[in-house]
Every structure is written in structure tokens, then in C-alpha cells.
Write an enzyme that holds these catalytic residues in place. Structure first.
Site, PDB file in Angstrom:
ATOM      1  N   ASP A 299       0.852  -1.183   0.000  1.00  0.00           N
ATOM      2  CA  ASP A 299       0.000   0.000   0.000  1.00  0.00           C
ATOM      3  C   ASP A 299       0.896   1.244   0.000  1.00  0.00           C
ATOM      4  O   ASP A 299       1.897   1.295   0.729  1.00  0.00           O
ATOM      5  CB  ASP A 299      -0.896  -0.011   1.248  1.00  0.00           C
ATOM      6  CG  ASP A 299      -1.958   1.069   1.202  1.00  0.00           C
ATOM      7  OD1 ASP A 299      -3.017   0.810   0.626  1.00  0.00           O
ATOM      8  OD2 ASP A 299      -1.709   2.166   1.742  1.00  0.00           O
ATOM      9  N   ILE A 300       0.545   2.232  -0.824  1.00  0.00           N
ATOM     10  CA  ILE A 300       1.330   3.467  -0.872  1.00  0.00           C
ATOM     11  C   ILE A 300       1.089   4.269   0.405  1.00  0.00           C
ATOM     12  O   ILE A 300      -0.060   4.538   0.771  1.00  0.00           O
ATOM     13  CB  ILE A 300       0.948   4.313  -2.104  1.00  0.00           C
ATOM     14  CG1 ILE A 300       1.178   3.516  -3.387  1.00  0.00           C
ATOM     15  CG2 ILE A 300       1.751   5.619  -2.137  1.00  0.00           C
ATOM     16  CD1 ILE A 300       0.703   4.226  -4.645  1.00  0.00           C
TER      17      ILE A 300
ATOM     18  N   GLU B 176      -4.976   2.479  -3.919  1.00  0.00           N
ATOM     19  CA  GLU B 176      -3.514   2.564  -3.910  1.00  0.00           C
ATOM     20  C   GLU B 176      -2.870   1.278  -3.406  1.00  0.00           C
ATOM     21  O   GLU B 176      -1.703   1.260  -3.039  1.00  0.00           O
ATOM     22  CB  GLU B 176      -3.054   3.745  -3.051  1.00  0.00           C
ATOM     23  CG  GLU B 176      -3.352   3.630  -1.577  1.00  0.00           C
ATOM     24  CD  GLU B 176      -4.709   4.188  -1.178  1.00  0.00           C
ATOM     25  OE1 GLU B 176      -4.856   4.561  -0.009  1.00  0.00           O
ATOM     26  OE2 GLU B 176      -5.618   4.244  -2.030  1.00  0.00           O
TER      27      GLU B 176
END
Length: 307
Positions: free
Chosen positions: A180-181, A223
């Protein structure tokens, strides 16, 4: 002399239009030999064979690459030359079949059905260019995320379920990365959603570059990304995850005179020694490690060892 009415003029115009349509239908538009995949993960893809040598097999170097235990490393070769397409069995284990008959070498005809091994089906046909374009567009739309050019979640889940079943049967490890960003919402809030799209696109490009052909990445949602590492034991999976994390940390995304830096948190879990009953359990485990990475400060890899 009889006088033409408006209906006569209409019929005359219609006849002229019809002639133009018939003439356009009779143009000598070339048709190319094509192989359409009818089963397996690449179902729906069309491969143009015009003046080509095309190999099918499990070896990543093959033109049509298939990760299937029933397929040999280089299972078959198709050669198109002088309007003839010949398929040849490359001493495979499970053979090739054309219209139900096992063959060693065979000259294909329009409409032939080809079976590679025990369950990989193709159709050989002569097609116009627009057919090839439309079919491959449909395949792209059904299986890929348009922004990142990675596989979409639907395709990924189907593939993971198959990979998990294969690993259980053959007692081979299978690793999953969930990433996950970090602080992605801040990027959208500070620079706009187009900047966020640029970040997602660049990250997709990096993942495709960093992963081997036999490993598969997808945009899992928003994301969040996921990666399947085939036959990867815990040590190999952790090494790949750390390499990806480091590469992303070094990445700079340029957008409207802004230079954006980003990091990711990664959760890793490995199926090994029957420690999970289902692929859903594997996903949940990798997700738990991802949440722990987020909770412990982000920009890190957290790994779940086999029980």
C-alpha cells in the site's frame, strides 16, 4: 415522355449507394493467420502468425507463455510461411491434438481446433486486422487496469486461486505480497488526483520492470497492489519484497514541476507445509502483515513465517 417523380430519384440514389457498398465489400483486404486462445489465463487473446515462428510452452522465453504443469517447457512450434501454417510437437509429454486427433506435425486449416497438452485450447483461423484489434481490446479491458497496465483484481483472484491449488497439489511454496502506498491521500489532497494517477502509473511500470516474467502483479484496489511469487520460499519472498520497497523509495515522480517521493508498506505471507487451507487465508495473512507494517511506522516489510 414520362416524368420522373421523387420516388424514382430516391430509388436511383439508393441503387448508387448499394453499388458503392458492394464494391467496398469486394476489396482485396488481406486476411492473416491467427491463433485465438480459448482457455487458460490468456483466454481471449489473439496471436497473429503472419510470417512468424511462434513457440508455446512453460518456458518464459516462449512467445505464448503458459504456466501449466500439463504443458512442456517448449511444447509446440507454429511456423507460417508462404500462406501455410504448420504446427509441430516439440517432443512434449502430453502431445498436441488437431480436431481431436493427435499429431506430430500438421498443416493447419481455417477453423481448426488445437489442443495443447490436456486443457489448453486454441482456434486457428484466417482473420481481418479489425477482428484481431477488437478481440485483443476486449481481452485488455477484461483483465487489465487501464491506469497501471497491471492485471486487475478479478483476473488476479482467479489466478491466485489456481496457483494456490497447484501449490497444494505439488507441495510447492507460494508467496503473496500485499502493498500500500504510504500517505497516498496527502498526494491527492496536495497536488490533485491527476498527480495521484501519475504516481499509480509510475508504480505499475516499476513493478512490471522489477518482477520476473513468471511472477504476477495487480492493482488490488485504490492505492493497494498485490504480487504473486510462484515457487518462492520465505527467504526469497522477503528478499523480493525488500528490493521492491527500496526501488520505490528511490523513485521520483515528476508532475507539473513537482517532484514527488513515495514509500510503500508491504505485508508478505507464504503458503508452505499446508499452513493455509484456502487462498483467502493467504490473502488475509498478507493483509495482516501489511496493517502491521503501517502501524509500525510505514516504509517497511513485515513477513509472516509459516506456522
Amino acid at each position: 415522355m414520362s416524368k420522373k417523380n421523387s420516388n424514382d430519384k430516391y430509388n436511383e440514389d439508393k441503387t448508387q449507394i448499394a453499388k458503392l457498398i458492394r464494391n467496398s465489400d469486394q476489396t482485396d483486404t488481406p486476411m492473416d493467420p491467427c491463433l485465438t486462445q480459448l482457455s487458460g489465463h490468456g483466454s481471449g487473446q489473439v496471436f497473429n502468425l503472419r510470417d512468424k515462428v511462434v513457440t508455446i510452452g512453460r518456458d518464459p522465453a516462449c512467445i505464448i507463455w503458459v504456466e501449466d504443469p500439463h504443458i512442456s517447457r517448449t511444447h509446440a512450434t507454429l511456423i507460417n510461411k508462404d500462406e501455410t501454417t504448420v504446427i509441430t510437437d516439440m517432443e512434449s509429454t502430453n502431445g498436441i491434438f488437431v480436431n481431436g486427433t493427435k499429431v506430430q506435425e500438421h498443416s493447419l486449416s481455417n477453423g481448426d481446433r488445437v489442443l495443447i497438452g490436456t486443457r489448453l485450447h486454441f482456434k486457428f483461423s484466417m482473420e481481418f486486422a479489425d477482428y484481431q484489434i477488437v478481440q485483443n481490446q476486449k481481452y485488455q479491458q477484461a483483465n487489465y487496469d487501464s491506469l497501471t497496465k497491471l492485471y486487475n483484481k478479478r483476473f488476479f483472484i482467479d489466478l491466485l486461486s489456481r496457483e494456490f491449488s497447484f501449490s497444494r497439489r505439488n507441495k510447492q511454496p507460494l508467496s503473496l505480497l500485499m502493498m500500500d502506498i504510504d500517505y497516498f491521500k496527502k498526494i491527492n489532497d496536495s497536488y490533485g488526483h491527476l498527480a495521484g494517477d501519475q504516481v499509480l502509473s509510475q508504480l505499475g511500470h516499476l513493478l512490471k520492470k522489477e518482477l520476473r516474467h513468471e511472477n504476477v502483479a495487480c492493482r488490488y484496489g485504490g492505492e493497494e497492489f498485490a504480487v504473486i511469487l510462484r515457487h518462492a520460499n520465505p527467504t526469497a519472498a522477503e528478499t523480493v519484497a525488500e528490493r521492491i520497497r527500496s526501488r520505490i523509495e528511490q523513485l521520483t515522480v515528476s508532475y507539473m514541476n513537482h517532484y514527488l517521493k513515495l514509500t510503500v508498506s508491504i505485508g508478505v505471507s507464504t503458503y508452505e507445509h499446508c499452513n493455509f487451507e484456502t487462498y483467502e487465508e493467504l490473502i488475509n495473512s498478507a493483509d495482516e502483515q501489511l496493517y502491521e507494517a503501517k502501524h509500525n511506522g510505514r516504509n517497511r516489510v513485515i513477513f509472516k513465517k509459516a506456522a
